[in-house]
Design an enzyme around this catalytic site. Structure first.
Site, PDB file in Angstrom:
ATOM      1  N   SER A 143       6.903  -7.352  -6.865  1.00  0.00           N
ATOM      2  CA  SER A 143       8.142  -6.784  -6.338  1.00  0.00           C
ATOM      3  C   SER A 143       9.270  -6.937  -7.364  1.00  0.00           C
ATOM      4  CB  SER A 143       8.480  -7.439  -4.990  1.00  0.00           C
ATOM      5  OG  SER A 143       9.392  -6.663  -4.267  1.00  0.00           O
ATOM      6  N   GLU A 237       3.468   1.928   0.945  1.00  0.00           N
ATOM      7  CA  GLU A 237       4.672   1.197   0.539  1.00  0.00           C
ATOM      8  C   GLU A 237       5.828   2.154   0.268  1.00  0.00           C
ATOM      9  OE1 GLU A 237       4.752  -2.023  -2.148  1.00  0.00           O
ATOM     10  OE2 GLU A 237       2.569  -2.102  -2.363  1.00  0.00           O
ATOM     11  N   HIS A 267       3.276  -3.476   1.352  1.00  0.00           N
ATOM     12  CA  HIS A 267       3.906  -4.234   0.273  1.00  0.00           C
ATOM     13  C   HIS A 267       3.335  -5.646   0.166  1.00  0.00           C
ATOM     14  CE1 HIS A 267       7.028  -4.924  -2.661  1.00  0.00           C
ATOM     15  NE2 HIS A 267       7.481  -5.975  -2.012  1.00  0.00           N
TER      16      HIS A 267
END
Length: 301
Positions: A143, A237, A267
């Protein structure tokens, strides 16, 4: 088709809306959840000062001390820590056969851009100063940590520092404007990340900085000369367009890039490895890819 374990967990995840919580609540919940998953007894950790940056070594039996995974956790630059990611990092150690340096970079809003990039770059330089060959270092992150992977490599290249041998970006956030179409087209199927929360995180991190600054949003950076790159992202996602656009730009720049889009995943399903098989399967694939790119270098040095 997704596993029954993932389907059951997804149903529970869809009942919660984490982006509706404050960042302090998210931070507290994440730290508390991490404590509920005990580490295997054979995991060894050691806190270190990595060139002025707090970090910890993580290793398991069989970890080759000459090969290193330099890991940057996710959390939108505002939450997360070595604690929240220690479990997935030890899994990466097992899969890759390497030890890991888990970096506790500074968070916003107390430390704004480019503090996190500076910390990530210092971690890379510290490894080299310890005598670790850059060619056997794989820099990895998820991320926001995936964004730091790219930003740190660009910063190191521009400064004339040696680059790691390979890089792994998991569900990377590389566009702080959150301009990808998937922010809208995947919103209904992503139970973890939504655009308003990302923009809030970006504002906390950037302050007055330009969201298109290459070290803030590496999607806009010149990626020429970067090492082989593995990108993994879930099909469902909101950040999938960050991953696919990054892969496209890297390919155009001549980078050896591998993009893997995992069916039905959301995610950072990697962090769900203690519960769902797809998480461990993705980690095993990462480990295989890392071995292919560092074991030969270990033999050479």
């Amino acid at each position: 088709m997704a596993s029954p374990q993932f389907a059951a967990l997804l149903q529970a995840m869809n009942q919660r809306h984490p982006w509706e919580s404050t960042n302090q609540e998210l931070h507290n919940n994440w730290e508390a959840s991490a404590k509920l998953i005990p580490l295997p007894a054979d995991v060894t950790t050691e806190t270190v000062d990595a060139g002025g940056v707090s970090a910890e070594w993580v290793s398991v039996p069989g970890s080759d001390p000459s090969r290193v995974v330099l890991y940057f956790h996710g959390g939108g630059y505002v939450i997360g820590s070595v604690n929240t990611h220690r479990e997935v990092v030890q899994r990466l150690c097992r899969a890759s056969g390497a030890r890991a340096l888990n970096v506790d970079y500074r968070l916003a809003p107390d430390s704004r851009f480019p503090s996190a990039v500076n910390d990530a770059s210092r971690g890379c330089r510290w490894l080299v100063a310890q005598g670790i060959e850059p060619a056997v270092v794989v820099v990895a992150g998820d991320s926001a940590g995936g964004g730091l992977v790219m930003a740190a490599m660009v910063a190191l290249r521009d400064a004339g520092d040696p680059l790691p041998g390979a890089a792994v970006a998991l569900s990377p956030w590389v566009d702080l404007e959150a301009s990808g179409e998937s922010m809208m087209t995947k919103a209904e199927v992503d139970p973890v990340i939504q655009k308003p929360w990302l923009l809030q995180c970006a504002a906390n991190y950037l302050g007055d900085a330009d969201p298109r600054s290459p070290l803030a949003s590496p999607l806009y950076a010149d990626l020429t000369g970067l090492p082989p790159l593995l990108i993994q992202v879930g099909e469902n996602e909101t950040l999938i367009d960050d991953a696919t656009r990054l892969a496209e730009r890297a390919k155009i720049a001549g980078v050896d890039v591998t993009l893997e889009v995992w069916d039905e995943m959301v995610h950072l399903w990697h962090l769900l490895a203690p519960i769902v098989p797809e998480g461990q399967q993705a980690i095993d694939r990462i480990g295989e890819w890392m071995r292919e790119r560092t074991l030969s270098e270990t033999t050479a040095v």
